[in-house]
Design a protein around this motif. Structure first.
Motif, PDB file in Angstrom:
ATOM      1  N   LEU A  43       0.826  -1.213   0.000  1.00 45.58           N
ATOM      2  CA  LEU A  43       0.000   0.000   0.000  1.00 45.58           C
ATOM      3  C   LEU A  43       0.858   1.261   0.000  1.00 45.58           C
ATOM      4  N   PHE A  44       2.022   1.179   0.623  1.00 48.09           N
ATOM      5  CA  PHE A  44       2.889   2.349   0.696  1.00 48.09           C
ATOM      6  C   PHE A  44       3.696   2.566  -0.578  1.00 48.09           C
ATOM      7  N   SER A  45       3.711   1.569  -1.444  1.00 47.96           N
ATOM      8  CA  SER A  45       4.426   1.715  -2.708  1.00 47.96           C
ATOM      9  C   SER A  45       3.450   1.908  -3.869  1.00 47.96           C
ATOM     10  N   GLY A  46       2.225   2.326  -3.540  1.00 43.05           N
ATOM     11  CA  GLY A  46       1.245   2.615  -4.565  1.00 43.05           C
ATOM     12  C   GLY A  46       0.456   1.411  -5.038  1.00 43.05           C
ATOM     13  N   HIS A  52      -4.809  -6.681   0.777  1.00 43.80           N
ATOM     14  CA  HIS A  52      -4.894  -6.277   2.185  1.00 43.80           C
ATOM     15  C   HIS A  52      -6.358  -6.198   2.622  1.00 43.80           C
ATOM     16  N   GLY A  53      -7.203  -5.691   1.757  1.00 42.20           N
ATOM     17  CA  GLY A  53      -8.634  -5.619   2.067  1.00 42.20           C
ATOM     18  C   GLY A  53      -9.263  -6.993   2.188  1.00 42.20           C
ATOM     19  N   THR A  54      -8.867  -7.889   1.302  1.00 44.65           N
ATOM     20  CA  THR A  54      -9.362  -9.272   1.387  1.00 44.65           C
ATOM     21  C   THR A  54      -8.884  -9.917   2.678  1.00 44.65           C
ATOM     22  N   GLY A  55      -7.633  -9.682   3.020  1.00 48.99           N
ATOM     23  CA  GLY A  55      -7.090 -10.207   4.276  1.00 48.99           C
ATOM     24  C   GLY A  55      -7.832  -9.680   5.486  1.00 48.99           C
ATOM     25  N   ALA A  56      -8.282  -8.427   5.417  1.00 50.06           N
ATOM     26  CA  ALA A  56      -9.044  -7.851   6.529  1.00 50.06           C
ATOM     27  C   ALA A  56     -10.368  -8.589   6.715  1.00 50.06           C
ATOM     28  N   PHE A 100     -10.191   2.528  10.821  1.00 50.49           N
ATOM     29  CA  PHE A 100      -9.047   3.438  10.731  1.00 50.49           C
ATOM     30  C   PHE A 100      -8.030   3.000   9.673  1.00 50.49           C
ATOM     31  N   GLY A 101      -8.442   2.191   8.715  1.00 48.43           N
ATOM     32  CA  GLY A 101      -7.516   1.654   7.729  1.00 48.43           C
ATOM     33  C   GLY A 101      -7.078   2.594   6.639  1.00 48.43           C
ATOM     34  N   GLU A 102      -7.730   3.716   6.498  1.00 50.65           N
ATOM     35  CA  GLU A 102      -7.327   4.673   5.463  1.00 50.65           C
ATOM     36  C   GLU A 102      -6.084   5.443   5.908  1.00 50.65           C
ATOM     37  N   ILE A 103      -5.402   6.054   4.979  1.00 49.07           N
ATOM     38  CA  ILE A 103      -4.139   6.756   5.261  1.00 49.07           C
ATOM     39  C   ILE A 103      -4.261   7.751   6.419  1.00 49.07           C
ATOM     40  N   PRO A 104      -5.311   8.602   6.515  1.00 52.36           N
ATOM     41  CA  PRO A 104      -5.369   9.532   7.650  1.00 52.36           C
ATOM     42  C   PRO A 104      -5.505   8.822   9.005  1.00 52.36           C
ATOM     43  N   GLY A 105      -6.010   7.593   9.008  1.00 48.52           N
ATOM     44  CA  GLY A 105      -6.207   6.876  10.264  1.00 48.52           C
ATOM     45  C   GLY A 105      -5.042   6.002  10.673  1.00 48.52           C
ATOM     46  N   LEU A 106      -3.935   6.077   9.947  1.00 49.90           N
ATOM     47  CA  LEU A 106      -2.817   5.182  10.243  1.00 49.90           C
ATOM     48  C   LEU A 106      -2.194   5.431  11.612  1.00 49.90           C
TER      49      LEU A 106
END
Length: 132
Positions: A43-46, A52-56, A100-106
């Protein structure tokens, strides 16, 4: 003999269905969390949030089943109440993590991931050590 001793459930053998279910599911939770750590790096490399969503979603299901197994073990074998509380708390916290999975909630999501790992790993470890 007191009423408490007459009505207490006998301890479950290490290979009882609820004990085995708890071991398998708690271990699966740790494995899914490892998957989450591996896929989060993308996710951090674009990369796409797909894996990750499926894993969640898988984590929600496995953690929920782990909580059910912990309740089942407690109901059939008695024993301490706190492993059940930890299992239910881990399950509930997977939804906080998703929120809180979105970037602002990290700022919450990353420490929360550590808490999930700690709770899940502790529960898996306890499920194996209780057989001793």
């Amino acid at each position: 003999m007191s009423a408490q001793h007459r009505h207490a459930a006998p301890p479950a053998p290490a290979t009882s269905p609820p004990a085995l279910a708890l071991r398998v599911l708690a271990t699966a939770s740790v494995v899914v969390l490892a998957w989450q750590f591996v896929t989060a790096a993308g996710l951090f490399s674009g990369g796409d949030a797909g894996p990750h969503g499926t894993g969640a979603i898988v984590l929600h299901v496995v953690a929920g089943l782990t909580a059910v197994a912990a309740v089942w073990l407690r109901a059939t074998a008695g024993g301490p109440w706190w492993p059940t509380v930890v299992a239910v708390a881990v399950f509930a916290f997977t939804f906080v993590q998703a929120w809180f999975g979105e970037i602002p909630g990290l700022v919450v999501h990353l420490p929360g991931a550590m808490a999930l790992v700690a709770g899940s790993t502790w529960l898996a470890t306890w499920s194996f050590l209780r057989a001793r």
